[in-house]
Design a protein around this motif. Structure first.
Motif, mmCIF file in Angstrom:
data_model
loop_
_atom_site.group_PDB
_atom_site.id
_atom_site.type_symbol
_atom_site.label_atom_id
_atom_site.label_comp_id
_atom_site.label_asym_id
_atom_site.label_seq_id
_atom_site.Cartn_x
_atom_site.Cartn_y
_atom_site.Cartn_z
ATOM 1 N N ARG A 99 19.629 15.664 33.936
ATOM 2 C CA ARG A 99 19.896 16.994 34.491
ATOM 3 C C ARG A 99 20.762 17.818 33.558
ATOM 4 N NH1 ARG A 99 22.818 17.629 40.256
ATOM 5 N NH2 ARG A 99 24.618 16.934 39.031
ATOM 6 N N ALA A 100 21.792 17.179 32.964
ATOM 7 C CA ALA A 100 22.652 17.905 32.031
ATOM 8 C C ALA A 100 21.864 18.389 30.819
ATOM 9 C CB ALA A 100 23.811 17.011 31.588
ATOM 10 N N GLY A 101 20.968 17.540 30.304
ATOM 11 C CA GLY A 101 20.154 17.945 29.166
ATOM 12 C C GLY A 101 19.217 19.078 29.511
ATOM 13 N N ASN A 139 21.169 22.329 29.758
ATOM 14 C CA ASN A 139 21.512 22.841 28.424
ATOM 15 C C ASN A 139 20.309 23.485 27.751
ATOM 16 O OD1 ASN A 139 24.154 21.954 28.637
ATOM 17 N ND2 ASN A 139 23.733 19.975 27.679
ATOM 18 N N LEU A 140 19.139 22.862 27.912
ATOM 19 C CA LEU A 140 17.923 23.430 27.335
ATOM 20 C C LEU A 140 17.577 24.755 28.001
ATOM 21 C CD1 LEU A 140 15.502 23.181 25.446
ATOM 22 C CD2 LEU A 140 14.353 21.793 27.201
ATOM 23 N N LEU A 141 17.810 24.843 29.291
ATOM 24 C CA LEU A 141 17.529 26.077 30.019
ATOM 25 C C LEU A 141 18.395 27.225 29.511
ATOM 26 C CD1 LEU A 141 15.738 27.046 32.397
ATOM 27 C CD2 LEU A 141 17.686 26.600 33.901
ATOM 28 N N LYS A 142 19.642 26.907 29.156
ATOM 29 C CA LYS A 142 20.533 27.941 28.641
ATOM 30 C C LYS A 142 20.170 28.348 27.212
ATOM 31 C CE LYS A 142 24.479 26.309 31.377
ATOM 32 N NZ LYS A 142 25.828 25.682 31.313
ATOM 33 N N ALA A 143 19.642 27.380 26.460
ATOM 34 C CA ALA A 143 19.421 27.632 25.037
ATOM 35 C C ALA A 143 18.096 28.327 24.747
ATOM 36 C CB ALA A 143 19.483 26.308 24.264
ATOM 37 N N THR A 144 17.092 28.134 25.598
ATOM 38 C CA THR A 144 15.760 28.663 25.292
ATOM 39 C C THR A 144 15.553 30.047 25.892
ATOM 40 O OG1 THR A 144 13.401 28.193 25.390
ATOM 41 C CG2 THR A 144 14.701 27.642 27.341
ATOM 42 N N SER A 145 14.699 30.801 25.230
ATOM 43 C CA SER A 145 14.301 32.118 25.744
ATOM 44 C C SER A 145 12.810 32.151 26.029
ATOM 45 C CB SER A 145 14.665 33.210 24.727
ATOM 46 O OG SER A 145 14.044 32.953 23.467
ATOM 47 N N ASN A 146 12.129 31.032 25.805
ATOM 48 C CA ASN A 146 10.692 30.937 26.041
ATOM 49 C C ASN A 146 10.440 30.735 27.532
ATOM 50 O OD1 ASN A 146 8.001 29.885 26.294
ATOM 51 N ND2 ASN A 146 8.017 29.545 24.069
ATOM 52 N N ASN A 147 9.715 31.650 28.140
ATOM 53 C CA ASN A 147 9.473 31.594 29.582
ATOM 54 C C ASN A 147 8.690 30.348 29.985
ATOM 55 O OD1 ASN A 147 10.831 33.987 30.063
ATOM 56 N ND2 ASN A 147 8.991 35.238 29.770
ATOM 57 N N LYS A 148 7.753 29.931 29.112
ATOM 58 C CA LYS A 148 6.967 28.747 29.433
ATOM 59 C C LYS A 148 7.846 27.495 29.456
ATOM 60 C CE LYS A 148 2.269 27.339 28.592
ATOM 61 N NZ LYS A 148 1.080 27.512 27.722
ATOM 62 N N VAL A 149 8.734 27.415 28.473
ATOM 63 C CA VAL A 149 9.656 26.280 28.435
ATOM 64 C C VAL A 149 10.581 26.297 29.647
ATOM 65 C CG1 VAL A 149 11.539 25.221 27.136
ATOM 66 C CG2 VAL A 149 9.559 26.116 25.926
ATOM 67 N N LYS A 150 11.034 27.501 30.013
ATOM 68 C CA LYS A 150 11.921 27.617 31.178
ATOM 69 C C LYS A 150 11.237 27.111 32.441
ATOM 70 C CE LYS A 150 15.075 31.328 29.820
ATOM 71 N NZ LYS A 150 15.594 32.677 30.158
ATOM 72 N N GLU A 151 9.956 27.449 32.609
ATOM 73 C CA GLU A 151 9.231 26.986 33.793
ATOM 74 C C GLU A 151 9.137 25.462 33.823
ATOM 75 O OE1 GLU A 151 5.461 28.877 33.897
ATOM 76 O OE2 GLU A 151 6.276 30.891 34.230
ATOM 77 N N MET A 152 8.855 24.866 32.655
ATOM 78 C CA MET A 152 8.760 23.409 32.588
ATOM 79 C C MET A 152 10.112 22.755 32.869
ATOM 80 S SD MET A 152 6.314 22.982 29.233
ATOM 81 C CE MET A 152 6.416 21.205 29.306
ATOM 82 N N VAL A 153 11.184 23.355 32.340
ATOM 83 C CA VAL A 153 12.521 22.803 32.568
ATOM 84 C C VAL A 153 12.904 22.902 34.035
ATOM 85 C CG1 VAL A 153 14.968 23.086 32.050
ATOM 86 C CG2 VAL A 153 13.295 23.219 30.203
ATOM 87 N N LEU A 154 12.595 24.045 34.654
ATOM 88 C CA LEU A 154 12.910 24.210 36.077
ATOM 89 C C LEU A 154 12.150 23.202 36.931
ATOM 90 C CD1 LEU A 154 12.994 28.107 36.360
ATOM 91 C CD2 LEU A 154 14.929 26.547 36.587
ATOM 92 N N LEU A 155 10.912 22.923 36.548
ATOM 93 C CA LEU A 155 10.139 21.924 37.276
ATOM 94 C C LEU A 155 10.757 20.539 37.111
ATOM 95 C CD1 LEU A 155 7.610 21.279 38.947
ATOM 96 C CD2 LEU A 155 6.364 20.985 36.790
#
Length: 677
Positions: free
Chosen positions: A53-55, A58-74
């Motif tokens: 969860r911590a990782g 951190n990735l959610l804060k660092a990325t600006s790619n919407n696709k990556v954000k969706e995968m991280v949120l999932l």
């Protein structure tokens, strides 16, 4: 579980055997060991999910790619769901009280025991050897056996037996922690040793470099072990009940000591609010056992005996009500097992109903006769109620049969309602549904009240909606905390808090039998009144130096008379001595230690145990051989630090980790009438 005995060449206090007492066999397949193994496994799974969860965060804060954000949120939603499931399983372990009960228990309501906190294994060897060489200028390899014994002791504390020997094991290790802190944990440097303990309610790991967390966790486990001893006791005997009462009072006393001493421990299960609740729960269970001890020989079917038991039952109900109220407060309610709060509610209603049943029996089954003491019964009844129905006095109730029956029936109705409420609450908790013995006791109590009501019910009477007054709680034997003995501070000179020079050799050559200085102090002796023109001063001796060796004799712990005896017959050729000089240092500030909680670093200032650096040094003793480093500071001749035994200290001596047996006065016994109700 049985203790494992391994030889290590250490004699016991009688000197007729060589053994080192260990904890329980970690591979033993008992119910309690299986539960602890499941707890350890869940703790590892929880920390894995928290790292994921911590990782992801951190990735959610660092990325600006919407696709990556969706995968991280999932991924985060999956991780959070897994964490909820794991914490639910941990709650189930904390609700598994049947494992801790007496195997022959068939007629008593189950009690709640605390689970032991889990920790990771630690290797003291390399850090301690390096520190001994750097700080004390001695070869760390010569203390391998002592360090290994200390590590074995800590490892044994992870699996203590569920008896006094297990508590003794924890007390022995706890008694060494102040000396270990003094010798190896300097406020000005870190040792690189990390102590990791898991929260017993949430499974969240906590990691620190100082010993405050280690001390607090050992105390918590001592209290938990006492609670397990209390729940295991045979409550069908007076001796078993006394053991349970004593154990719960000890558990409460140790938890209170933990609460007052370690006020900044950043662990949820050792927060002040949680500890206050646990103290109340331990005392409530002790009070329940006191009630059972009073009732065990039987309750006389007499007016005074029934009224007395009514107030005793009301006291138990009141204590459990306080426990429940503390459990439903924020933030405790978020992580306390539902089983615990439900059990406290059930017992609150059950014992309150018992109180009303006893009063009803006293009023319905006993009429005021010519030979009865009218004034005494009036006084007894007036002490049971805090208020009476309007227009009624205690004497009216006792003398008028109709009033006596009306109030008696009102009490029996309240008893029935309370028992039905206890059964309703019981049915709402699936963990409670596993305790068939609890259901049987609740149903039997309800049936007894229903039978009493039917015996006094008349078809010709109109329904009476009079409400029975509340019963004042009162007890002759109140559960009290057993306050543990306080820790005596370590010696102040040879410690990690002091800084001094490396030992240096000075040649003493007397002139006309005069060495050119005098000695003062106990151990170690100090050089004073130094003649600056004497040969010793020319060779490097300074005012205020401490003598640590004369020739080949270690004299760190010798007094003035012993050192003077060694220097008395020095000839003109002289003799070599070793001295150290105390270095000036700034007053140590509280250490800011990194605290890792759930893989997220925090900063916590741990000021938990203050030692008195002005404690006097021990009495001088003669040393015939080089003493172990870990034995510096002994008043006796054993190879161990002075031990602390919680709750009381045993100063009679013993093995390095043997026999500081904690003792508590057992609860006073009661006198019960022989005629049974």
């Amino acid at each position: 579980m049985t203790d494992t005995l391994l030889p290590n060449g250490i004699k016991d206090s009688r000197g007729d055997s060589t053994y080192f007492k260990k904890g329980c066999n970690p591979f033993a397949q008992t119910g309690r060991s299986k539960l602890q193994n499941k707890r350890a496994s869940l703790n590892q799974q929880i920390i894995k999910q928290m790292r994921m969860r911590a990782g992801a965060e951190n990735l959610l804060k660092a990325t600006s790619n919407n696709k990556v954000k969706e995968m991280v949120l999932l991924e985060l939603s999956y991780v959070n769901a897994n964490l909820q499931l794991l914490m639910g399983q941990l709650e189930g372990l904390n609700s598994s009280v049947e494992v801790y009960q007496n195997t022959q228990e068939t007629a008593n309501i189950p009690l709640i025991a605390l689970g032991l906190k889990e920790t990771k294994e630690i290797d003291f060897s390399t850090p301690f050897k390096d520190f001994i060489l750097e700080h004390y200028s001695e070869d760390g390899n010569s203390f391998e056996d002592e360090i290994a014994d200390l590590m074995d002791l800590r490892q044994a504390c992870r699996t203590p037996s569920r008896n006094e020997a297990g508590v003794e094991l924890l007390a022995k290790y706890y008694s060494h922690l102040p000396l270990m802190e003094s010798r190896f944990f300097s406020p000005n440097r870190q040792t690189g040793i990390f102590f990791t303990w898991y929260d017993s309610f949430t499974g969240v790991p906590l990691c620190q470099q100082n010993l405050s967390l280690e001390k607090a966790s050992i105390l918590f486990n001592m209290a938990a072990l006492y609670s397990q001893i209390g729940t295991r006791s045979d409550r069908q005997t007076i001796a078993g009940l006394e053991e349970a009462i004593s154990s719960f009072q000890k558990a409460a006393g140790i938890l209170n000591h933990l609460k007052e001493t370690f006020t900044h421990t950043p662990s949820y299960d050792m927060s002040p609010a949680m500890l206050s609740m646990l103290i109340r729960m331990m005392l409530a269970q002790a009070q329940e056992c006191l009630f059972e001890k009073t009732a065990l020989p039987g309750i006389r079917n007499q007016f005074y005996s029934l009224m007395k038991m009514a107030q005793e039952a009301a006291k138990v109900s009141e204590t459990y009500d306080h426990v429940h109220q503390s459990m439903i407060q924020t933030p405790i309610k978020d992580n306390v097992p539902l089983f615990w709060s439900t059990m406290s509610q059930v017992k609150t209603n059950h014992y309150r109903s018992m109180a009303h049943y006893f009063v009803a029996s006293a009023l319905l089954d006993h009429q005021l006769g010519p030979s009865d003491d009218e004034d005494q019964q009036e006084k007894t009844l007036s002490q049971v109620y805090d208020r009476l129905p309007e227009g009624r006095s205690p004497l009216d109730i006792l003398k008028k049969k109709d009033e006596r029956e009306r109030i008696g029936k009102a009490h029996i109705r309240r008893a029935i309602l309370g028992h039905e409420e206890a059964l309703r609450i019981y049915s709402l908790c699936h963990h409670l549904n596993k305790l068939e013995i609890l259901e049987d006791i609740l149903k039997a109590s309800n049936q007894r009240s229903l039978k009493k009501f039917s015996e006094n019910e008349s078809e010709e009477e109109f329904t009476d909606y009079m409400e029975a007054p509340d019963i004042i709680s009162k007890t002759e034997h109140k559960a009290e905390m057993e306050v543990p003995a306080t820790t005596k501070g370590p010696l102040s000179f040879f410690s990690a808090k002091q800084r001094w020079t490396a030992p240096r050799t000075v040649r003493l050559c007397p002139e006309d039998r005069d060495l050119g200085f005098t000695l003062k102090g106990e151990s170690p002796v100090q050089v004073v009144s130094l003649d600056p023109l004497c040969p010793a001063a020319a060779d490097g001796l300074k005012e205020g130096d401490y003598i640590v060796a004369v020739s080949d004799t270690d004299c760190k712990w010798l007094g003035v008379s012993e050192v003077m005896r060694l220097l008395k017959d020095v000839n003109e050729e002289g003799i070599d001595i070793q001295v150290v000089s105390l270095m000036d240092s700034n007053p140590p500030m509280p250490t800011k230690s990194a605290t890792f909680c759930g893989n997220l670093p925090k900063t916590y200032s741990m000021i938990c145990l203050a030692y008195d650096d002005d404690d006097k040094n021990p009495k001088a003793r003669k040393v015939t051989k080089k003493s172990s480093f870990l034995s510096w500071g002994l008043k006796n001749k054993l190879k161990s630090a002075s031990t602390l035994s919680l709750p009381t200290a045993d100063q009679s001596g013993g093995l390095p980790w043997n026999k500081p047996c904690p003792t508590f006065p057992s609860s006073s016994s009661y006198n019960n009438d022989s005629a049974l109700y």
